[in-house]
Write an enzyme that holds these catalytic residues in place. Structure first.
Site, PDB file in Angstrom:
ATOM      1  N   LYS A   1      85.137  53.324  75.876  1.00 31.15           N
ATOM      2  CA  LYS A   1      86.451  53.805  76.315  1.00 31.15           C
ATOM      3  C   LYS A   1      87.283  54.190  74.894  1.00 31.15           C
ATOM      4  O   LYS A   1      88.180  53.486  74.692  1.00 31.15           O
ATOM      5  CB  LYS A   1      87.111  52.741  76.915  1.00 31.15           C
TER       6      LYS A   1
ATOM      7  N   ASP B   1      84.276  54.991  82.406  1.00 34.64           N
ATOM      8  CA  ASP B   1      84.577  55.131  83.921  1.00 34.64           C
ATOM      9  C   ASP B   1      83.663  56.287  84.454  1.00 34.64           C
ATOM     10  O   ASP B   1      83.227  56.404  85.595  1.00 34.64           O
ATOM     11  CB  ASP B   1      86.073  55.492  84.071  1.00 34.64           C
TER      12      ASP B   1
ATOM     13  N   ASP C   1      74.679  46.368  86.719  1.00 32.71           N
ATOM     14  CA  ASP C   1      74.595  46.090  88.060  1.00 32.71           C
ATOM     15  C   ASP C   1      74.442  47.240  88.984  1.00 32.71           C
ATOM     16  O   ASP C   1      73.825  47.519  89.837  1.00 32.71           O
ATOM     17  CB  ASP C   1      75.915  45.151  88.660  1.00 32.71           C
TER      18      ASP C   1
ATOM     19  N   TYR D   1      83.614  39.176  75.517  1.00 40.66           N
ATOM     20  CA  TYR D   1      83.013  37.860  76.143  1.00 40.66           C
ATOM     21  C   TYR D   1      83.267  36.720  75.144  1.00 40.66           C
ATOM     22  O   TYR D   1      83.176  35.363  75.448  1.00 40.66           O
ATOM     23  CB  TYR D   1      81.524  37.842  76.403  1.00 40.66           C
TER      24      TYR D   1
ATOM     25  N   ASP E   1      77.452  44.992  81.204  1.00 42.55           N
ATOM     26  CA  ASP E   1      77.296  43.938  82.444  1.00 42.55           C
ATOM     27  C   ASP E   1      77.540  44.858  83.734  1.00 42.55           C
ATOM     28  O   ASP E   1      76.725  44.564  84.827  1.00 42.55           O
ATOM     29  CB  ASP E   1      78.562  42.775  82.368  1.00 42.55           C
TER      30      ASP E   1
HETATM   31  C1  IPM Z   1      74.614  38.890  83.663  1.00 45.01           C
HETATM   32  C2  IPM Z   1      75.564  37.860  84.286  1.00 45.01           C
HETATM   33  C3  IPM Z   1      76.434  37.045  83.196  1.00 45.01           C
HETATM   34  C4  IPM Z   1      77.001  37.835  82.250  1.00 45.01           C
HETATM   35  C5  IPM Z   1      77.080  35.917  83.938  1.00 45.01           C
HETATM   36  C6  IPM Z   1      76.385  34.799  84.728  1.00 45.01           C
HETATM   37  C7  IPM Z   1      77.705  35.154  82.743  1.00 45.01           C
HETATM   38  O1  IPM Z   1      76.602  38.551  85.241  1.00 45.01           O
HETATM   39  O2  IPM Z   1      73.782  38.370  82.997  1.00 45.01           O
HETATM   40  O3  IPM Z   1      74.890  40.019  83.897  1.00 45.01           O
HETATM   41  O4  IPM Z   1      78.124  38.265  82.630  1.00 45.01           O
HETATM   42  O5  IPM Z   1      76.643  38.337  81.128  1.00 45.01           O
HETATM   43 MG    MG Z   2      76.174  40.725  85.400  1.00 43.02          MG
END
Ligand code: IPM
Ligand code: MG
Length: 356
Positions: free
Chosen positions: A189, A221, A249, A143, A245
């Site tokens: 990885k 993975d 999710d 990032y 990230d």
């Molecule tokens: C998160 C979001 C952010 C990230 C975005 C909005 C920049 O997806 O907080 O997980 O990728 O960190």
């Molecule tokens: Mg995110």
């Protein structure tokens, strides 16, 4: 003579303002009878800041957050700002804020509430009892790595981790593991990337100071697959910025809705507390968003930033109680719901429970 705390509030875009308002409603209902006082200062970031000031992270916000005890944040972004240059987009405001605040440790719990085992897309037996803490490195990796560039016929980013960056996030994960089931799975990885090999070797070094914690390693993975196959095998997942990230999710959906899970971003100074979901522009302004992830983030703020554990416990209990009683926003609606509630009705219910 109560305790006074200064809370920075960044409502953001999309559903951000609605969900943050509910968290504040709950905090206010609590503070009165728990003997502390919260003073809020609203600040701009993301699309709202772009509209007002032309930039996603105004200087005033950078200065403002530094004088707070903690910052509560909603969500940012939306189609309105999607065509701006990268450094002017709402997301770039959030990334710069994390960097400015030095919040390198992002804690993302993925908990499955017993009341909601049927809300998950996975079988109840697979998700019942899941309690994972994803510890994501937040201010390094690909990032932020230099060099980075978008050219005519190619583009590149750089994934880089220094020893200092890996050691400090690993220590956070080991400290957390000590208070939990004492198991860490470090995700990388290392079969392909030098930066991951370095990550793995450095985590192994840090683990020597924590002999009671069992450390295992997994390729990213495989980790994605294992999260879906058998999530209960995980206690703490330690990983870098981009893998965290993605995995957080995935982990969030074990719980049935991404609208349930909070996060805390901490580091050397002031921490940032935010739901892990985005600004959901498609449902913004309709009053149907699920405020629980933000209310739960407020609970993490009370616990980790202010040391108000008793108040945080009250919020956590109230959330469980509201779910047990069958109060649901639409995202969870079809499952064992007694009543489909609006965003503000859920806020009222939780506020009512915590004020007792
Ligand atoms: C998160 C979001 C952010 C990230 C975005 C909005 C920049 O997806 O907080 O997980 O990728 O960190
Ligand atoms: Mg995110």
């Amino acid at each position: 003579m109560g305790r006074n705390y200064k809370i920075g509030v960044i409502k953001g875009d999309g559903i951000g303002p609605e969900i943050v308002d509910e968290a504040i409603k709950v905090l206010d209902a609590l503070s009165a009878n728990m003997g502390f006082n919260l003073e809020y200062t609203e600040m701009l970031m993301g699309g709202a800041a772009i509209d007002e000031t032309g930039v996603p992270l105004p200087q005033e916000t950078i200065q403002g957050v530094k004088s707070c005890d903690a910052v509560l944040f909603g969500a940012i972004g939306g189609p309105k700002w999607d065509n701006l240059e990268r450094h002017l987009r709402p997301e770039s405001g959030l990334l710069s804020l994390r960097k400015e605040m030095g919040t390198f440790a992002n804690l993302r719990p993925a908990i499955v509430y017993d009341e909601l085992v049927n809300a998950s897309t996975l079988k109840p037996d697979v998700v019942r009892g899941v309690d994972i803490m994803v510890v994501r490195e937040l201010t390094g990796g690909i990032y932020f790595g230099q060099p980075r560039e978008l050219l005519e016929d190619r583009a590149y980013n750089t994934m880089v981790y220094t020893r200092e960056e890996v050691v400090r996030i690993a220590k956070v994960a080991f400290e957390i593991a000590m208070k939990r089931d004492k198991r860490i799975c470090s995700v990388d990885k290392a079969n392909v990337l030098e930066v991951s090999q370095f990550w793995r070797e450095t985590v192994i070094e840090v683990s020597k100071d924590y002999p009671k914690v069992e450390l295992t390693h997994m390729y990213v993975d495989n980790a994605a697959m294992q999260l879906i196959r058998n999530p209960k095998q995980f206690d703490v997942i330690l990983t870098g910025n981009i893998f965290g990230d993605i995995l957080s999710d995935a982990a969030s959906m074990l719980s049935g809705s991404i609208g349930l899970l909070p996060s805390a971003s901490t580091g050397a100074g002031v921490g940032l507390y935010e739901p892990i979901h985005g600004s959901a522009p498609d449902i913004a302004g309709q009053g149907i968003a699920n405020p629980l992830a933000t209310i739960s983030s407020a609970s993490m703020m009370l616990r980790y930033a202010l040391g108000e554990d008793a108040a945080a416990d009250k919020i956590d209990k109230a959330i469980k109680k509201s779910l047990a009683k069958g109060y649901r926003t639409g995202d969870l609606g079809a499952y064992d719901a007694r009543e489909i509630c609006s965003c503000s009705e859920i806020g009222d219910i939780i506020a009512n429970y915590v004020s007792k």
